[in-house]
Write an enzyme that holds these catalytic residues in place. Structure first.
Site, PDB file in Angstrom:
ATOM      1  N   ARG A 197      11.456 -29.848  -9.387  1.00 29.04           N
ATOM      2  CA  ARG A 197      12.185 -29.737  -8.111  1.00 29.04           C
ATOM      3  C   ARG A 197      12.937 -31.035  -7.818  1.00 29.04           C
ATOM      4  O   ARG A 197      14.052 -31.007  -7.306  1.00 29.04           O
ATOM      5  CB  ARG A 197      11.210 -29.416  -6.976  1.00 29.04           C
ATOM      6  CG  ARG A 197      10.701 -27.980  -7.049  1.00 29.04           C
ATOM      7  CD  ARG A 197       9.514 -27.760  -6.136  1.00 29.04           C
ATOM      8  NE  ARG A 197       9.863 -27.793  -4.738  1.00 29.04           N
ATOM      9  CZ  ARG A 197       8.980 -28.031  -3.765  1.00 29.04           C
ATOM     10  NH1 ARG A 197       7.715 -28.282  -4.063  1.00 29.04           N
ATOM     11  NH2 ARG A 197       9.352 -28.013  -2.517  1.00 29.04           N
ATOM     12  N   LYS A 244      11.702 -32.567   6.172  1.00 27.36           N
ATOM     13  CA  LYS A 244      12.730 -31.766   6.849  1.00 27.36           C
ATOM     14  C   LYS A 244      12.097 -30.736   7.798  1.00 27.36           C
ATOM     15  O   LYS A 244      12.579 -30.552   8.903  1.00 27.36           O
ATOM     16  CB  LYS A 244      13.619 -31.029   5.824  1.00 27.36           C
ATOM     17  CG  LYS A 244      14.380 -31.946   4.882  1.00 27.36           C
ATOM     18  CD  LYS A 244      15.370 -31.184   4.014  1.00 27.36           C
ATOM     19  CE  LYS A 244      14.739 -30.182   3.048  1.00 27.36           C
ATOM     20  NZ  LYS A 244      13.880 -30.783   2.022  1.00 27.36           N
ATOM     21  N   ARG A 287       1.055 -24.919  -1.668  1.00 25.09           N
ATOM     22  CA  ARG A 287       2.109 -24.080  -2.227  1.00 25.09           C
ATOM     23  C   ARG A 287       2.089 -24.200  -3.739  1.00 25.09           C
ATOM     24  O   ARG A 287       1.892 -25.289  -4.272  1.00 25.09           O
ATOM     25  CB  ARG A 287       3.479 -24.568  -1.717  1.00 25.09           C
ATOM     26  CG  ARG A 287       3.835 -24.023  -0.370  1.00 25.09           C
ATOM     27  CD  ARG A 287       5.051 -24.682   0.221  1.00 25.09           C
ATOM     28  NE  ARG A 287       6.183 -24.817  -0.688  1.00 25.09           N
ATOM     29  CZ  ARG A 287       7.371 -25.272  -0.302  1.00 25.09           C
ATOM     30  NH1 ARG A 287       7.574 -25.626   0.955  1.00 25.09           N
ATOM     31  NH2 ARG A 287       8.362 -25.381  -1.166  1.00 25.09           N
ATOM     32  N   ARG A 309       0.136 -32.220   0.394  1.00 26.25           N
ATOM     33  CA  ARG A 309       0.624 -31.306   1.442  1.00 26.25           C
ATOM     34  C   ARG A 309      -0.145 -29.988   1.417  1.00 26.25           C
ATOM     35  O   ARG A 309      -0.348 -29.401   0.356  1.00 26.25           O
ATOM     36  CB  ARG A 309       2.120 -31.041   1.236  1.00 26.25           C
ATOM     37  CG  ARG A 309       2.672 -30.052   2.247  1.00 26.25           C
ATOM     38  CD  ARG A 309       4.163 -30.099   2.357  1.00 26.25           C
ATOM     39  NE  ARG A 309       4.859 -29.434   1.266  1.00 26.25           N
ATOM     40  CZ  ARG A 309       6.181 -29.262   1.234  1.00 26.25           C
ATOM     41  NH1 ARG A 309       6.937 -29.747   2.206  1.00 26.25           N
ATOM     42  NH2 ARG A 309       6.743 -28.646   0.220  1.00 26.25           N
ATOM     43  N   ARG A 340      22.034 -26.287  -0.521  1.00 23.07           N
ATOM     44  CA  ARG A 340      21.332 -27.017  -1.577  1.00 23.07           C
ATOM     45  C   ARG A 340      22.283 -27.359  -2.736  1.00 23.07           C
ATOM     46  O   ARG A 340      21.890 -28.041  -3.664  1.00 23.07           O
ATOM     47  CB  ARG A 340      20.299 -26.107  -2.145  1.00 23.07           C
ATOM     48  CG  ARG A 340      18.813 -26.155  -2.065  1.00 23.07           C
ATOM     49  CD  ARG A 340      18.010 -27.254  -1.627  1.00 23.07           C
ATOM     50  NE  ARG A 340      16.642 -27.106  -2.077  1.00 23.07           N
ATOM     51  CZ  ARG A 340      15.636 -26.628  -1.349  1.00 23.07           C
ATOM     52  NH1 ARG A 340      15.812 -26.259  -0.110  1.00 23.07           N
ATOM     53  NH2 ARG A 340      14.427 -26.561  -1.873  1.00 23.07           N
TER      54      ARG A 340
HETATM   55  P1  AMP Z   1      11.808 -25.361   0.065  1.00 24.59           P
HETATM   56  O1  AMP Z   1      10.722 -24.738   0.871  1.00 24.59           O
HETATM   57  O2  AMP Z   1      13.034 -25.684   0.898  1.00 24.59           O
HETATM   58  O3  AMP Z   1      11.334 -26.542  -0.743  1.00 24.59           O
HETATM   59  O4  AMP Z   1      12.290 -24.253  -0.984  1.00 24.59           O
HETATM   60  C1  AMP Z   1      11.404 -23.704  -1.924  1.00 24.59           C
HETATM   61  C2  AMP Z   1      12.184 -23.060  -3.049  1.00 24.59           C
HETATM   62  O5  AMP Z   1      13.020 -22.009  -2.524  1.00 24.59           O
HETATM   63  C3  AMP Z   1      13.147 -23.984  -3.774  1.00 24.59           C
HETATM   64  O6  AMP Z   1      12.502 -24.737  -4.785  1.00 24.59           O
HETATM   65  C4  AMP Z   1      14.132 -22.973  -4.346  1.00 24.59           C
HETATM   66  O7  AMP Z   1      13.584 -22.282  -5.460  1.00 24.59           O
HETATM   67  C5  AMP Z   1      14.248 -21.970  -3.212  1.00 24.59           C
HETATM   68  N1  AMP Z   1      15.318 -22.342  -2.273  1.00 24.59           N
HETATM   69  C6  AMP Z   1      15.182 -22.744  -0.978  1.00 24.59           C
HETATM   70  N2  AMP Z   1      16.370 -22.984  -0.426  1.00 24.59           N
HETATM   71  C7  AMP Z   1      17.298 -22.733  -1.380  1.00 24.59           C
HETATM   72  C8  AMP Z   1      18.712 -22.826  -1.425  1.00 24.59           C
HETATM   73  N3  AMP Z   1      19.435 -23.212  -0.357  1.00 24.59           N
HETATM   74  N4  AMP Z   1      19.335 -22.489  -2.592  1.00 24.59           N
HETATM   75  C9  AMP Z   1      18.642 -22.083  -3.658  1.00 24.59           C
HETATM   76  N5  AMP Z   1      17.312 -21.995  -3.695  1.00 24.59           N
HETATM   77  C10 AMP Z   1      16.627 -22.322  -2.564  1.00 24.59           C
END
Ligand code: AMP
Length: 225
Positions: free
Chosen positions: A168, A13, A157, A124, A88
């Protein structure tokens, strides 16, 4: 135009969102990046989010909705934006028309099998300087441990570590995957096959966007003249 990128963690994404931003000019807004930035700065939002993120679980809907509302209220979002990682959950999606009313939307769901996700996330790395994303096993893997773009150090990360990735993915399947039905019923949903080289995935995305963004085909034709 509001472009929503769905797809499991590691489906591309961020990478595809950057390419869309480069071509169409809409800013990419990553909820994960905004949250990580808040955690790093130790803000009240960051302190609320950190434990959820470390466990691979979702931060509370209200907290994330408020954060996104604030970001999309900024000037650069006036003519449109790309959402990467938000919504999400179905309750988050239901709030979007309230916080950003009257805007056309298009949803691109980047599909990648869990097996490939686990492989991709373990390889990654993120540049600690400019945030560029690399895959150590990809064709354009950096030869050294530094970012070819800015020379910053490459880091993994914490939530890309295998035990958190499993969680996740589980969270994605239970809480985020139902968005497919939600957006199908609004007739704005498009499935994108997310395996294969980055530029091939982008060609699939462009094909959908060219059909959906009013005037974009015309713009391209003018450019080609
Ligand atoms: P990402 O970088 O999009 O994979 O997000 C990393 C982490 O941030 C996720 O595993 C969640 O803990 C939190 N997070 C990101 N976006 C959201 C969202 N829209 N709602 C809730 N938690 C989020």
């Amino acid at each position: 135009m509001r472009i929503i990128l769905l797809g499991p963690p590691g489906s591309g994404k961020g990478t595809q969102g950057d390419l869309i931003e480069g071509k169409y000019g809409f800013p990419r807004i990553s909820s994960g990046d905004l949250l990580r930035d808040s955690v790093q700065r130790g803000t009240p939002l960051g302190r609320k989010a950190e434990a959820f993120m470390n466990r691979g679980e979702l931060v509370e809907d209200e907290v994330v909705v408020d954060m996104i509302r604030e970001r999309i209220g900024e000037d650069d979002c006036r003519s449109g934006f790309i959402l990467d990682g938000f919504p999400r959950t179905v309750p988050q999606a239901e709030r979007l028309p309230d916080i950003d009313p009257g805007r056309d939307e298009i949803v691109l769901d980047i599909r990648v099998a869990d097996r490939s996700i686990i492989e991709r996330l373990s390889a990654r790395r993120i540049c600690s300087g400019c945030g560029s994303i690399y895959n150590l096993r990809g064709a354009s893997a950096p030869a050294s441990g530094t970012c070819p773009a800015c020379g910053g150090g490459l880091i993994q990360r914490d939530d890309d570590k295998p035990e958190v990735v499993q969680r996740r993915l589980q969270v994605y399947h239970t809480q985020t995957a139902p968005l497919e039905e939600y957006y199908r019923s609004k007739n704005v949903y498009h499935e994108i096959e997310g395996t294969g080289p980055i530029h091939e995935v982008f060609v699939r995305i462009e094909a959908v966007l060219e059909r959906s963004i009013p005037g974009s085909r015309l713009k391209e034709e003018i450019k080609a003249d």
